[in-house]
Design an enzyme around this catalytic site. Structure first.
Site, PDB file in Angstrom:
ATOM      1  N   GLY A  46       0.831  -1.201   0.000  1.00  0.00           N
ATOM      2  CA  GLY A  46       0.000   0.000   0.000  1.00  0.00           C
ATOM      3  C   GLY A  46       0.863   1.248   0.000  1.00  0.00           C
ATOM      4  N   GLN A  51       2.744  10.096   1.126  1.00  0.00           N
ATOM      5  CA  GLN A  51       4.070   9.451   1.147  1.00  0.00           C
ATOM      6  C   GLN A  51       4.918   9.828  -0.060  1.00  0.00           C
ATOM      7  OE1 GLN A  51       2.333   5.374   2.108  1.00  0.00           O
ATOM      8  NE2 GLN A  51       4.325   5.250   3.085  1.00  0.00           N
ATOM      9  N   CYS A  89       5.856  -0.155   6.945  1.00  0.00           N
ATOM     10  CA  CYS A  89       5.454   0.996   6.133  1.00  0.00           C
ATOM     11  C   CYS A  89       6.613   1.341   5.207  1.00  0.00           C
ATOM     12  CB  CYS A  89       5.154   2.175   7.057  1.00  0.00           C
ATOM     13  SG  CYS A  89       4.693   3.685   6.186  1.00  0.00           S
ATOM     14  N   LEU A  90       6.314   1.683   3.964  1.00  0.00           N
ATOM     15  CA  LEU A  90       7.385   2.028   3.022  1.00  0.00           C
ATOM     16  C   LEU A  90       8.136   3.285   3.445  1.00  0.00           C
ATOM     17  CD1 LEU A  90       5.725   1.190  -0.415  1.00  0.00           C
ATOM     18  CD2 LEU A  90       7.422  -0.142   0.853  1.00  0.00           C
ATOM     19  N   HIS A 131      -4.343   1.251   7.521  1.00  0.00           N
ATOM     20  CA  HIS A 131      -3.005   1.863   7.534  1.00  0.00           C
ATOM     21  C   HIS A 131      -2.945   3.035   6.553  1.00  0.00           C
ATOM     22  CE1 HIS A 131       1.588   1.395   7.601  1.00  0.00           C
ATOM     23  NE2 HIS A 131       1.364   2.212   6.579  1.00  0.00           N
ATOM     24  N   GLU A 132      -3.431   2.812   5.327  1.00  0.00           N
ATOM     25  CA  GLU A 132      -3.328   3.872   4.309  1.00  0.00           C
ATOM     26  C   GLU A 132      -4.270   5.031   4.627  1.00  0.00           C
ATOM     27  OE1 GLU A 132      -0.787   3.634   2.615  1.00  0.00           O
ATOM     28  OE2 GLU A 132      -0.453   1.509   2.939  1.00  0.00           O
ATOM     29  N   HIS A 135      -2.680   7.311   7.054  1.00  0.00           N
ATOM     30  CA  HIS A 135      -1.703   8.234   6.458  1.00  0.00           C
ATOM     31  C   HIS A 135      -2.353   9.554   6.049  1.00  0.00           C
ATOM     32  CE1 HIS A 135       2.209   6.353   6.130  1.00  0.00           C
ATOM     33  NE2 HIS A 135       1.718   5.238   5.629  1.00  0.00           N
TER      34      HIS A 135
HETATM   35 NI    NI Z   1       2.616   3.367   5.464  1.00  0.00          NI
END
Ligand code: NI
Length: 155
Positions: A46, A51, A89-90, A131-132, A135
């Site tokens: 995701g 981000q 998380c990226l 999660h997304e 963000h």
């Molecule tokens: Ni993330």
């Protein structure tokens, strides 16, 4: 399509509340396409627009069943039952922590053309949607983690 730079979790832009998408135009389509490419290149499941430095309410998710593009997502319902699992998380490469998330969620969103859609997700998909969406409200998984995992214990 292009690969965009993913912000690290120390970047203060990730703490802002993103604004709704208002224009369902070519720029949105390009952003969503770039986000999917960027997510796949980084081996993520995701990615949220903030981000990549765009403070708009758009996310992409791919848990291995194809890309889901969610614009202006809203979680409509969460199961009372929670799952406590490792999450990453990226924007926090190599870091994982235990986070309790609803086992199932239902969410509404718009696709890239502005059509309203609904989705019900369970397990990893429910986790990714939560999660997304977090963000977009400036919330990172580390804020919610009951404990971070020791990197040396990870395979
Ligand atoms: Ni993330």
């Amino acid at each position: 399509m292009a690969i965009r730079n993913i912000l690290r979790d120390t970047d203060e832009r990730l703490r802002k509340k993103s604004r709704p998408v208002e224009q369902f135009d070519g720029r949105l389509a390009e952003l969503l396409g770039d986000m999917a490419d960027t997510m796949h290149r980084a081996d993520g499941v995701g990615l949220a627009a903030p981000q990549v430095g765009i403070l708009r309410r758009a996310v992409v998710i791919d848990i291995g069943e194809g890309v889901i593009e969610m614009v202006n997502p809203e979680i409509l319902w969460k199961s009372d039952e929670l799952l406590d699992e490792a999450e990453g998380c990226l924007s926090s490469p190599g870091e994982y922590g235990m986070v309790k998330r609803p086992k199932k969620v239902r969410a509404a969103y718009f696709d890239r053309s502005g059509n309203r859609c609904e989705i019900e997700g369970e397990g990893l998909l429910a986790r990714a949607i939560c999660h997304e969406t977090d963000h977009l409200n400036g919330i990172l998984f580390k804020d919610l983690a009951s404990e971070m995992l020791d990197p040396e214990e990870q395979g």
